[in-house]
Design a protein around this motif. Sequence first.
Motif, mmCIF file in Angstrom:
data_model
loop_
_atom_site.group_PDB
_atom_site.id
_atom_site.type_symbol
_atom_site.label_atom_id
_atom_site.label_comp_id
_atom_site.label_asym_id
_atom_site.label_seq_id
_atom_site.Cartn_x
_atom_site.Cartn_y
_atom_site.Cartn_z
ATOM 1 N N THR A 1 0.815 -1.208 0.000
ATOM 2 C CA THR A 1 0.000 0.000 0.000
ATOM 3 C C THR A 1 0.856 1.268 0.000
ATOM 4 O OG1 THR A 1 -1.629 -1.212 1.292
ATOM 5 C CG2 THR A 1 -1.848 1.193 1.208
ATOM 6 N N THR A 2 0.533 2.169 -0.894
ATOM 7 C CA THR A 2 1.223 3.464 -0.931
ATOM 8 C C THR A 2 0.848 4.265 0.309
ATOM 9 O OG1 THR A 2 0.997 3.448 -3.318
ATOM 10 C CG2 THR A 2 1.524 5.564 -2.278
ATOM 11 N N VAL A 3 1.810 4.909 0.910
ATOM 12 C CA VAL A 3 1.516 5.756 2.059
ATOM 13 C C VAL A 3 1.524 7.224 1.631
ATOM 14 C CG1 VAL A 3 2.322 6.526 4.312
ATOM 15 C CG2 VAL A 3 2.435 4.107 3.713
ATOM 16 N N VAL A 4 0.424 7.879 1.863
ATOM 17 C CA VAL A 4 0.344 9.311 1.568
ATOM 18 C C VAL A 4 -0.054 10.074 2.825
ATOM 19 C CG1 VAL A 4 -0.216 9.221 -0.884
ATOM 20 C CG2 VAL A 4 -2.041 9.060 0.816
ATOM 21 N N ARG B 1 0.284 9.527 -6.018
ATOM 22 C CA ARG B 1 1.538 9.015 -5.451
ATOM 23 C C ARG B 1 1.913 7.663 -6.081
ATOM 24 N NH1 ARG B 1 5.131 8.626 -0.908
ATOM 25 N NH2 ARG B 1 4.708 10.795 -0.392
ATOM 26 N N THR B 2 0.924 6.818 -6.230
ATOM 27 C CA THR B 2 1.155 5.519 -6.868
ATOM 28 C C THR B 2 1.773 5.700 -8.248
ATOM 29 O OG1 THR B 2 -0.771 4.623 -5.746
ATOM 30 C CG2 THR B 2 0.046 3.377 -7.631
ATOM 31 N N ALA B 3 1.155 6.585 -9.010
ATOM 32 C CA ALA B 3 1.606 6.787 -10.387
ATOM 33 C C ALA B 3 3.001 7.408 -10.432
ATOM 34 C CB ALA B 3 0.607 7.680 -11.129
ATOM 35 N N ARG B 4 3.254 8.358 -9.529
ATOM 36 C CA ARG B 4 4.565 9.014 -9.535
ATOM 37 C C ARG B 4 5.663 8.040 -9.105
ATOM 38 N NH1 ARG B 4 1.962 14.259 -6.866
ATOM 39 N NH2 ARG B 4 1.431 15.379 -8.776
#
Lengths: 194, 194, 194, 194
Positions: D3-6, D186-189
């Motif tokens: 999981t991406t953390v933002v 964020r995922t895409a970057r």
Amino acid sequence: MSTTVVSVAIAYHSGYGHTTRMAESVEEGVRSVAGATAGTVRLDDLTEEDWARLDAADAIVFGSPTYMGSASPVFHAFAAASSERWYGQRWKDKVAAGFTTSGSPSGDKLNTLQYFTVFAAQHGMHWVNLDLLPGDTENDPNRLGGWLGAMGRCPVDQGPESMPKGDLLTAAHLGRRVAGHARLLRTARTLATA
Amino acid sequence: MSTTVVSVAIAYHSGYGHTTRMAESVEEGVRSVAGATAGTVRLDDLTEEDWARLDAADAIVFGSPTYMGSASPVFHAFAAASSERWYGQRWKDKVAAGFTTSGSPSGDKLNTLQYFTVFAAQHGMHWVNLDLLPGDTENDPNRLGGWLGAMGRCPVDQGPESMPKGDLLTAAHLGRRVAGHARLLRTARTLATA
Amino acid sequence: MSTTVVSVAIAYHSGYGHTTRMAESVEEGVRSVAGATAGTVRLDDLTEEDWARLDAADAIVFGSPTYMGSASPVFHAFAAASSERWYGQRWKDKVAAGFTTSGSPSGDKLNTLQYFTVFAAQHGMHWVNLDLLPGDTENDPNRLGGWLGAMGRCPVDQGPESMPKGDLLTAAHLGRRVAGHARLLRTARTLATA
Amino acid sequence: MSTTVVSVAIAYHSGYGHTTRMAESVEEGVRSVAGATAGTVRLDDLTEEDWARLDAADAIVFGSPTYMGSASPVFHAFAAASSERWYGQRWKDKVAAGFTTSGSPSGDKLNTLQYFTVFAAQHGMHWVNLDLLPGDTENDPNRLGGWLGAMGRCPVDQGPESMPKGDLLTAAHLGRRVAGHARLLRTARTLATA
């Protein structure tokens, strides 16, 4: 001194009748002022005679529903057509005010009123605001809390007959205030040129 | 990974060609981004096919001249007609941005861009702003100092061929930025549903 | 008839002196009107005496630089403190107008002027707009194309002495217009209560 | 894929606690999104650590009461202080959104949200709007009808505990939407730079 006669034109478009209710209340408000005459101008069917009435008016009150965040296309077509008056600054120094309706309490109505002020400013008109503290109930003037003009709100599934009393009182108050202000200015101008 | 393909529709109206110049620059900007396709939609002659293109686009860039303080009546007619899409929130999560032109440096263009943001907000779209510090000369991007979108200014007695280079660069930058942002979102969404 | 005496207060904040230049021009404009007195009120050092002057004025012209898209924090602190006057509608029916400066031609100055109108509307004041067609050169009034009030633009690396002549003429025109309008209203009110 | 953390920062000022209630709901909304962390930053007591948290955040949600037609002076002081970040475009490409409260249903809250968008635009941030059709009752999300951000309304004589459920749901929805959008970006970057 005899009573000064001023004319207030209510230039509006209504999609389903709610804005017409507001326009009628503005009209009543104007008529409650001694020496003030009121007339509505339907923007969806503008005649040369209508333009002449607007040109001759001491004050113009602009009205429109708020559709997708601004005045209706009918209103914007009228505004664009008025650019001819703008070139010659023919509406300069007239009194201006506005009202709008939508289906939600806030409903981006403020953006329509802000647009009206920008539009009136281009014409060099004098903008009249509301002098009403916010109301508490559906029966109170300015129950929605707006000051650039009169706001009306009626749920989209209800007809014009359901327009809350408070909103109509706000509109009537605006009409009264515009007429009184226009009369004051007319009195002074008449005196200045006497 | 193969290049993600995103489509950007430029939905605009132009009165005398200046806004068309801006639209073409936005288009060039979009096309400079790998994997991005651009197409213009003329709002004064909307077909069912045009609506379908808007519905299918990843991003829509709105454009209009500023007339009497807001977008043109043609744009407002389009906006009101889009309410059908609004009910179903069909444009939700698309990327949105905007540009406008007028004959003066400020010229109430900001009010048109503010209206575009309110309009896009009702559709639940994601608004892309400019990331440009103000320019100094007519050849610099963002020479007018606007951030909600791209502003173009050309004196009213000059034709579209006179649009300053700086304003066209601003428009191209906006197109590039919108396309890049839309591509980023598309990449992530494709991944999320993979 | 003896000349009516009206007082115009210019309530402003200036960060680096550019807005002070505009304020001085507004003041000159006011003073060019027979029977009008002008006084500036610096908002960064408000005394009880200043508030009393604002309360007594026939008209208040609001001024501020545009910082990050709105009036300066000093102006906003003043505006919030004025809520005491708002409760009692003590500024109701005063005349109001505004001016702002920034480093770019557009520079989101319109948002500051729009905020001024919303603020004045809450106070029930009467907003005076510009009656100036757009100018062409740096020496022309309204060269930036604004109508809700007077806009001034000076590049950020230049001092107040570089404020373009056209912008100062715009400010002076606004001062003149506000004073003339306030005098007209005062004349009529004096007559009405005679 | 892990999981991406933002991180989402909620930068707000509250005068009497109503805006704090909204901020807490935004925070809950953010926390309901997997991989998203939330933190509030009180603008009336900004430390260097707070600025660092804002600089590090993927998204900033701005909040303020609407006082006299705009955000509070505390918010405007923060906005002016952020100009240092603006020069370097340090907040560019962050996600942004906003919420505001006032004592009336409309209450010029839209002007505060419009100001937030202009402010975020100067920073080159990406503005997230609401994707909510208008509600009907006090318990429905978006019962006030706003789209540029979350609006809360509580009569001035009632404390924060009286904030209507619908408005808190609107704020929570906004938090969720911002977090989801920031996570997507964020995922895409992360992928793009992998």
